[in-house]
Structure formats: structure tokens, C-alpha cells
Design a protein around this motif. Structure first.
Motif, PDB file in Angstrom:
ATOM      1  N   UNK A 139     -43.805  40.058 -56.265  1.00 15.08           N
ATOM      2  CA  UNK A 139     -44.781  40.969 -56.872  1.00 15.08           C
ATOM      3  C   UNK A 139     -44.250  42.394 -56.897  1.00 15.08           C
ATOM      4  N   UNK A 140     -43.591  42.800 -55.816  1.00 14.35           N
ATOM      5  CA  UNK A 140     -43.029  44.154 -55.749  1.00 14.35           C
ATOM      6  C   UNK A 140     -41.943  44.335 -56.798  1.00 14.35           C
ATOM      7  N   UNK A 141     -41.077  43.337 -56.944  1.00 14.65           N
ATOM      8  CA  UNK A 141     -40.014  43.401 -57.950  1.00 14.65           C
ATOM      9  C   UNK A 141     -40.605  43.422 -59.356  1.00 14.65           C
ATOM     10  N   UNK A 142     -41.651  42.621 -59.571  1.00 16.57           N
ATOM     11  CA  UNK A 142     -42.296  42.591 -60.887  1.00 16.57           C
ATOM     12  C   UNK A 142     -42.892  43.945 -61.228  1.00 16.57           C
ATOM     13  N   UNK A 143     -43.509  44.597 -60.237  1.00 21.65           N
ATOM     14  CA  UNK A 143     -44.097  45.919 -60.472  1.00 21.65           C
ATOM     15  C   UNK A 143     -43.020  46.967 -60.742  1.00 21.65           C
ATOM     16  N   UNK A 144     -41.959  46.921 -59.961  1.00 21.40           N
ATOM     17  CA  UNK A 144     -40.884  47.907 -60.122  1.00 21.40           C
ATOM     18  C   UNK A 144     -40.149  47.733 -61.447  1.00 21.40           C
ATOM     19  N   UNK A 145     -40.215  46.534 -62.016  1.00 21.02           N
ATOM     20  CA  UNK A 145     -39.563  46.264 -63.300  1.00 21.02           C
ATOM     21  C   UNK A 145     -40.581  45.819 -64.347  1.00 21.02           C
ATOM     22  N   UNK A 146     -41.797  46.321 -64.222  1.00 21.73           N
ATOM     23  CA  UNK A 146     -42.887  45.877 -65.084  1.00 21.73           C
ATOM     24  C   UNK A 146     -42.626  46.136 -66.558  1.00 21.73           C
ATOM     25  N   UNK A 147     -43.140  45.242 -67.375  1.00 17.19           N
ATOM     26  CA  UNK A 147     -43.108  45.410 -68.830  1.00 17.19           C
ATOM     27  C   UNK A 147     -44.524  45.791 -69.246  1.00 17.19           C
ATOM     28  N   UNK A 148     -44.709  47.049 -69.559  1.00 18.76           N
ATOM     29  CA  UNK A 148     -46.046  47.548 -69.853  1.00 18.76           C
ATOM     30  C   UNK A 148     -46.607  46.955 -71.139  1.00 18.76           C
ATOM     31  N   UNK A 149     -47.917  46.747 -71.115  1.00 17.56           N
ATOM     32  CA  UNK A 149     -48.598  46.187 -72.275  1.00 17.56           C
ATOM     33  C   UNK A 149     -49.270  47.295 -73.076  1.00 17.56           C
ATOM     34  N   UNK A 150     -49.100  47.240 -74.398  1.00 17.54           N
ATOM     35  CA  UNK A 150     -49.754  48.213 -75.280  1.00 17.54           C
ATOM     36  C   UNK A 150     -51.129  47.722 -75.721  1.00 17.54           C
ATOM     37  N   UNK A 151     -51.469  46.504 -75.324  1.00 18.16           N
ATOM     38  CA  UNK A 151     -52.719  45.883 -75.781  1.00 18.16           C
ATOM     39  C   UNK A 151     -53.821  45.984 -74.731  1.00 18.16           C
ATOM     40  N   UNK A 152     -53.460  45.750 -73.457  1.00 18.22           N
ATOM     41  CA  UNK A 152     -54.452  45.774 -72.383  1.00 18.22           C
ATOM     42  C   UNK A 152     -54.802  47.217 -72.040  1.00 18.22           C
ATOM     43  N   UNK A 153     -56.098  47.517 -72.044  1.00 21.76           N
ATOM     44  CA  UNK A 153     -56.557  48.884 -71.775  1.00 21.76           C
ATOM     45  C   UNK A 153     -56.460  49.183 -70.279  1.00 21.76           C
ATOM     46  N   UNK A 154     -55.904  50.344 -69.905  1.00 16.52           N
ATOM     47  CA  UNK A 154     -55.790  50.717 -68.488  1.00 16.52           C
ATOM     48  C   UNK A 154     -57.132  51.200 -67.930  1.00 16.52           C
ATOM     49  N   UNK A 155     -57.913  50.284 -67.393  1.00 17.55           N
ATOM     50  CA  UNK A 155     -59.242  50.615 -66.884  1.00 17.55           C
ATOM     51  C   UNK A 155     -59.234  50.796 -65.372  1.00 17.55           C
ATOM     52  N   UNK A 156     -60.066  51.702 -64.892  1.00 20.23           N
ATOM     53  CA  UNK A 156     -60.209  51.956 -63.459  1.00 20.23           C
ATOM     54  C   UNK A 156     -61.470  51.284 -62.952  1.00 20.23           C
ATOM     55  N   UNK A 157     -61.362  50.612 -61.798  1.00 18.31           N
ATOM     56  CA  UNK A 157     -62.529  49.929 -61.244  1.00 18.31           C
ATOM     57  C   UNK A 157     -63.244  50.822 -60.238  1.00 18.31           C
ATOM     58  N   UNK A 158     -64.426  50.420 -59.835  1.00 16.54           N
ATOM     59  CA  UNK A 158     -65.249  51.220 -58.936  1.00 16.54           C
ATOM     60  C   UNK A 158     -64.678  51.341 -57.528  1.00 16.54           C
ATOM     61  N   UNK A 159     -63.710  50.488 -57.176  1.00 18.03           N
ATOM     62  CA  UNK A 159     -63.134  50.509 -55.840  1.00 18.03           C
ATOM     63  C   UNK A 159     -61.835  51.307 -55.779  1.00 18.03           C
TER      64      UNK A 159
END
Length: 207
Positions: free
Chosen positions: A183-203
Motif C-alpha cells: 500500500x505504501x509503495x502504491x501510494x508513493x507511485x500512485x497514478x492519479x485519477x482525473x475522474x474520481x472527485x477528491x472529496x473530504x470526509x467528516x473524519x
């Protein structure tokens, strides 16, 4: 006559004992059974906008990636807007990988999947599984417009199966865990999505 009455009394006692024994076995079996177990499991073939076989895409699309322990399972409801039921979970975030969720109290997370009120089947996306209370997972979660947090898809909850991670309370136990490292490697080399909206949750600590 007395002998006949004694035999009848003995038979009644034996039957009563058998009934009690069966009742106890049923109670024990029910108590030890998996609450999500069912003879009928229906898998839904999802049509996703990201490739769930590539964790870099999953991490890039997810708003939050974290290690958490499932505290308890809540209710499951059939959602008309989803292809399958939605189940509520109480989760304690132990380590944030992407995003920053609160760690000092349990949070509510909704899982796409569960036992349908209509059919009684356990309905899941292909390749997916339901989280179980007491287990730790790497979660790939998506914020929703109403501020809630949703996990959905084949790798939305990846079990951390090492005995050390299952028993430990400290977050540094994940430093050598393969699920955490993936998971850490996936995040550090993430392929960002232009379709999924970057939403913030209440937590989110910054919400």
C-alpha cells in the motif's frame, strides 16, 4: 402398573434431556457462526473506472488509504443507488498512509456489500470480501458528497494476516508487513485519477 408409569417417566426425561441438548448445541453454533455466513453468495461483476489489479491506480483514486482495525459490524441496508447492499462498520484508524483521518476515536465506514434484505444472499463484487470484527486491514476508501466514507471494490479492504500485526497495538508493527508495504509503495507511485472527485470526509482532521 407402577413399572409402566416408571418407563413412561423415564422416556419423558430422556426426551427432555435430548431437547435441552439440541437447544444448547443450536445456541452454541449460532454464537460461533460467522455473522456474514450464508449458503448463497452472489458476486456482482463491477464495471470500474480504474484497474483494481493495479494498486497504484487504486491508491491514486482513493481519497484515503489507511491501516485500521474493525471494531464492530453494524446494520446492512439495500441501497437503491448501489448495485449491492451497503454495510456499516465501526473502525479504529491505526496508521494513515494517504490522507489524515482521526485516530483517537472510532469512525464509521460503509462497505459496498452485505446480506440482502430481499434475497438473503451475501452480495459482493467479484474478488471482494467482507471485513470481520477484530481483524486489521489496509483500507482504500472514498469520501462521499455527504461526508461519509465508503470502501468499495475488490481490494477495498486487504487483510493484514501476519500474527504480529493481528496482535500488536503499536503502529510500527506494520513496517515490515507485505500488505502495508504494498500500500505504501502504491501510494508513493500512485497514478492519479482525473475522474474520481477528491472529496473530504467528516473524519478528516482538517475537515
Amino acid at each position: 402398573m407402577k413399572t409402566k408409569a416408571s418407563k413412561i417417566t423415564l422416556v419423558v426425561c430422556v426426551v427432555a434431556v435430548l431437547v435441552i441438548a439440541v437447544a444448547i448445541l443450536l445456541i452454541v453454533f449460532k454464537g460461533n457462526s460467522n455473522e456474514d455466513s450464508t449458503d448463497n453468495i452472489s458476486y456482482v461483476e463491477g464495471s470500474f473506472i480504474i484497474d483494481y489489479d493495479d494498486l497504484r491506480q487504486v491508491a491514486g483514486a482513493a481519497n484515503y488509504v489507511f491501516v485500521g482495525k474493525v471494531v464492530s459490524k453494524g446494520e446492512t441496508e439495500d441501497d437503491q443507488t448501489q448495485m449491492l447492499p451497503v454495510t456499516e462498520y465501526s473502525i479504529r484508524v491505526e496508521k494513515n498512509i494517504k490522507g489524515e483521518l482521526i485516530t483517537d476515536e472510532d469512525i464509521t465506514v460503509y462497505k459496498a456489500g452485505g446480506i440482502s434484505d430481499v434475497s438473503g444472499d451475501l452480495i459482493l463484487y467479484e474478488g471482494d470480501c467482507m471485513p470481520e470484527a477484530g481483524n486489521r486491514y489496509v483500507f482504500y476508501a472514498f469520501g462521499q458528497p455527504d461526508g461519509t466514507l465508503l470502501i468499495s471494490g475488490p481490494v477495498s479492504n486487504v487483510l493484514i494476516d501476519s500474527s504480529e500485526a493481528q496482535e500488536a497495538n503499536a503502529s510500527d508493527v506494520y513496517s515490515e508487513n507485505q500488505e502495508y508495504l504494498a500500500a505504501l509503495d502504491a501510494y508513493e507511485n500512485e497514478i492519479e485519477s482525473d475522474i474520481v472527485e477528491p472529496l473530504t470526509c467528516e473524519y478528516d482532521v482538517n475537515a
